[in-house]
Design an enzyme around this catalytic site. Structure first.
Site, short mmCIF file in Angstrom:
data_model
loop_
_atom_site.label_atom_id
_atom_site.label_comp_id
_atom_site.label_asym_id
_atom_site.label_seq_id
_atom_site.Cartn_x
_atom_site.Cartn_y
_atom_site.Cartn_z
N GLY A 21 76.55 17.57 -30.02
CA GLY A 21 75.90 16.38 -30.56
C GLY A 21 75.94 16.41 -32.08
O GLY A 21 76.32 17.41 -32.69
N GLY A 113 61.57 16.68 -32.65
CA GLY A 113 60.92 15.46 -32.20
C GLY A 113 61.75 14.24 -32.59
O GLY A 113 62.98 14.32 -32.71
N SER A 114 61.09 13.10 -32.77
CA SER A 114 61.76 11.85 -33.15
C SER A 114 60.69 10.92 -33.73
O SER A 114 59.53 10.96 -33.30
CB SER A 114 62.37 11.21 -31.92
OG SER A 114 62.66 9.86 -32.17
N TYR A 143 61.30 7.90 -24.35
CA TYR A 143 61.81 9.00 -25.19
C TYR A 143 60.65 9.62 -25.97
O TYR A 143 60.53 10.84 -26.10
CB TYR A 143 62.86 8.42 -26.13
CG TYR A 143 63.60 9.42 -26.97
CD1 TYR A 143 64.41 10.39 -26.39
CD2 TYR A 143 63.54 9.37 -28.36
CE1 TYR A 143 65.12 11.29 -27.18
CE2 TYR A 143 64.25 10.25 -29.16
CZ TYR A 143 65.03 11.22 -28.56
OH TYR A 143 65.74 12.09 -29.34
N PRO A 170 62.34 14.91 -37.21
CA PRO A 170 63.26 14.22 -38.11
C PRO A 170 63.14 12.70 -38.06
O PRO A 170 62.84 12.13 -37.01
CB PRO A 170 64.65 14.62 -37.61
CG PRO A 170 64.45 15.11 -36.22
CD PRO A 170 63.02 15.50 -36.06
N LYS A 194 81.07 -2.05 -36.98
CA LYS A 194 81.25 -3.51 -36.97
C LYS A 194 81.80 -4.00 -38.31
O LYS A 194 82.65 -4.89 -38.36
CB LYS A 194 79.91 -4.21 -36.67
CG LYS A 194 79.44 -4.05 -35.24
CD LYS A 194 78.37 -5.10 -34.92
CE LYS A 194 77.04 -4.52 -34.63
NZ LYS A 194 76.01 -5.48 -34.20
N TRP A 209 71.65 -7.19 -35.12
CA TRP A 209 70.66 -7.43 -34.07
C TRP A 209 69.28 -7.65 -34.71
O TRP A 209 68.95 -7.00 -35.72
CB TRP A 209 70.53 -6.22 -33.16
CG TRP A 209 71.75 -5.94 -32.32
CD1 TRP A 209 72.90 -6.68 -32.25
CD2 TRP A 209 71.93 -4.83 -31.43
NE1 TRP A 209 73.77 -6.10 -31.38
CE2 TRP A 209 73.21 -4.97 -30.86
CE3 TRP A 209 71.14 -3.74 -31.06
CZ2 TRP A 209 73.71 -4.05 -29.94
CZ3 TRP A 209 71.64 -2.82 -30.16
CH2 TRP A 209 72.91 -2.98 -29.60
N ARG A 216 63.79 1.09 -42.11
CA ARG A 216 64.10 2.41 -41.55
C ARG A 216 64.46 3.36 -42.69
O ARG A 216 64.98 2.95 -43.73
CB ARG A 216 65.30 2.35 -40.59
CG ARG A 216 65.06 1.56 -39.30
CD ARG A 216 64.12 2.28 -38.36
NE ARG A 216 63.97 1.57 -37.09
CZ ARG A 216 63.09 0.59 -36.88
NH1 ARG A 216 62.28 0.19 -37.85
NH2 ARG A 216 63.01 0.01 -35.70
N ASP A 276 63.71 -6.06 -32.37
CA ASP A 276 63.55 -5.45 -33.70
C ASP A 276 63.03 -4.02 -33.60
O ASP A 276 63.29 -3.19 -34.46
CB ASP A 276 62.51 -6.24 -34.52
CG ASP A 276 63.15 -7.29 -35.41
OD1 ASP A 276 64.38 -7.25 -35.60
OD2 ASP A 276 62.40 -8.15 -35.91
O1 GFB Z 1 68.71 2.51 -34.79
P1 GFB Z 1 68.12 1.64 -33.74
O2 GFB Z 1 68.95 1.36 -32.54
O3 GFB Z 1 66.75 2.19 -33.19
O4 GFB Z 1 67.76 0.21 -34.39
P2 GFB Z 1 65.23 2.38 -33.72
C1 GFB Z 1 67.09 0.08 -35.63
C2 GFB Z 1 66.99 -1.37 -36.03
O5 GFB Z 1 68.30 -1.87 -36.34
C3 GFB Z 1 66.42 -2.32 -34.95
C4 GFB Z 1 68.51 -3.11 -35.69
O6 GFB Z 1 65.59 -3.28 -35.56
C5 GFB Z 1 67.70 -2.99 -34.40
O7 GFB Z 1 67.47 -4.26 -33.84
N1 GFB Z 1 69.96 -3.35 -35.51
C6 GFB Z 1 70.68 -4.32 -36.13
C7 GFB Z 1 70.79 -2.67 -34.69
N2 GFB Z 1 71.95 -4.32 -35.72
C8 GFB Z 1 72.06 -3.30 -34.82
C9 GFB Z 1 73.15 -2.79 -34.05
O8 GFB Z 1 74.27 -3.29 -34.07
N3 GFB Z 1 72.89 -1.72 -33.25
C10 GFB Z 1 71.64 -1.14 -33.19
N4 GFB Z 1 71.45 -0.05 -32.40
N5 GFB Z 1 70.58 -1.61 -33.89
C11 GFB Z 1 65.46 4.41 -32.18
C12 GFB Z 1 64.79 4.78 -30.89
O9 GFB Z 1 64.69 3.37 -32.64
O10 GFB Z 1 65.43 5.41 -33.16
C13 GFB Z 1 65.06 6.16 -30.47
O11 GFB Z 1 65.10 3.80 -29.92
C14 GFB Z 1 64.93 7.15 -31.60
O12 GFB Z 1 64.20 6.50 -29.44
C15 GFB Z 1 65.73 6.71 -32.78
O13 GFB Z 1 63.59 7.30 -31.96
C16 GFB Z 1 65.58 7.63 -33.98
O14 GFB Z 1 65.16 2.98 -35.08
O15 GFB Z 1 64.46 1.11 -33.55
#
Ligand code: GFB
Length: 322
Positions: A21, A113-114, A143, A170, A194, A209, A216, A276
């Site tokens: 990973g 953790g996460s 998760y 992290p 993309k 999205w 973040r 979101d």
């Molecule tokens: O990174 P992400 O998938 O997860 O999405 P989380 C972060 C934000 O980016 C969200 C937006 O608001 C998504 O809607 N986003 C915009 C996108 N475009 C995209 C896209 O093309 N792909 C994705 N994936 N997101 C995760 C958790 O949360 O973070 C896990 O689901 C874990 O459990 C991880 O904790 C660190 O930051 O929201």
């Protein structure tokens, strides 16, 4: 100033669970500069969800230090659509490794953790003691529950059995070996892919999205690997330690930063039908900086290095997600 190490890596057998990973691979690269023996095992040989197999492998290999970097992970949609995998796989992996580590007398263990462990509306930046003070974000609660259980297991084993098991927490990560599959990846690799594709095809816009407004924090995975080695050496206590950069940005700002890295000058279009997730999750890094460690890689540098890796491995990435 950093205190003398509580754990010396010299000559030790160090198992990186999950070495294929992104986090595990970065740990293996980081450990190359230490005088220790790195142990790895692939999933075709050992399924970490099988307790007896994990115990037998650890009894045979006798690791002195274990990094639990193995997990079923994914972005917001993967979490939301595969709740059973995210809960079962992660609970099984952590209980099996942690219990086997106690049985075989592993001296030190570092669990990860996460950021989703914290309540959806936690105070920002989120201190370690915000854990379990409010409801979780819906999309990744499965998760989160598994990761909270892992942190609590480490603390419980320390209290009951005197095991030197610690947890690092992290923030959102990125870097070489990340998952670039658009359906299951996190936001940073998804947008990089993309935007790269849009540049190649001359597309006028890239879809983001959600609303683009969530904030973040992004930590380069090689900084995380360095922090984990630092914590293995210097931290020996109950309670997890946040690992982050101390600053965050909106998803739209992230897209713009990636566009600068890639050299794309098109537009971004938000898709409000996608979730979101948590509005903001910036971790409070004062505990870690107080111990003597801080992140070094700027987002700009980290994006440039990750994009170089992506371009060098684009064929493999495309094949693996076809
Ligand atoms: O990174 P992400 O998938 O997860 O999405 P989380 C972060 C934000 O980016 C969200 C937006 O608001 C998504 O809607 N986003 C915009 C996108 N475009 C995209 C896209 O093309 N792909 C994705 N994936 N997101 C995760 C958790 O949360 O973070 C896990 O689901 C874990 O459990 C991880 O904790 C660190 O930051 O929201």
């Amino acid at each position: 100033m950093t205190d003398a190490p509580t754990f010396d890596l010299t000559g030790r057998r160090v198992w990186v669970a999950g070495h294929r990973g992104m986090v595990g691979a970065a740990l293996v690269r980081r450990l190359e500069s230490e005088s220790c023996d790195v142990l790895t095992v692939g999933r075709e040989t050992l399924d970490l969800r099988r307790q007896a197999d994990v115990e037998a492998w650890m009894a045979a290999e006798q690791p002195d230090l274990v990094f639990v970097a193995a997990a079923t992970v994914g972005g917001i949609l993967a979490n939301d659509s595969r709740p059973a995998d995210f809960l079962y796989d992660n609970l099984a992996i952590e209980i099996n490794i942690i219990e086997a580590a106690r049985r075989v007398g592993t001296e030190k263990l570092v669990f990860l953790g996460s950021t989703c462990i914290y309540p959806r509306m936690a105070p920002q930046p989120m201190p370690e003691d915000a854990l379990l003070t409010g409801p979780l974000e819906e999309t990744n609660q499965w998760y989160a529950v598994a990761k909270i259980a892992g942190i609590k297991l480490c603390d419980a084993y320390r209290r009951q059995h005197g095991c030197d098991f610690i947890s690092a927490q992290p923030t959102n990560l990125y870097g070489p070996e990340d998952n670039f599959d658009l359906a299951s990846s996190h936001v940073l690799p998804a947008l990089m892919r993309k935007i790269h594709d849009a540049k190649q095809s001359g597309a006028a816009a890239v879809e983001i999205w959600g609303s683009g407004t969530p904030r973040r924090e992004f930590l380069y995975v090689e900084d995380l690997a360095d922090a984990l080695v630092f914590l293995a050496r210097h931290y020996s206590a109950e309670g997890h330690v946040n690992v982050g950069t101390g600053s965050d940005l909106t998803i739209l700002e992230l897209a713009e930063a990636i566009a600068r890295t890639v050299g794309y000058d098109g537009q971004f279009q938000c898709d409000p039908s996608k979730p979101d997730g948590t509005p903001r999750k910036l971790v409070d890094v004062s505990k870690l900086t107080g111990l003597g460690w801080a992140a070094r890689t700027t987002l700009e540098e980290g994006l440039a290095r990750t994009y170089r890796w992506y371009c060098d491995h684009a064929d493999r990435v495309a094949l693996s997600t076809a």
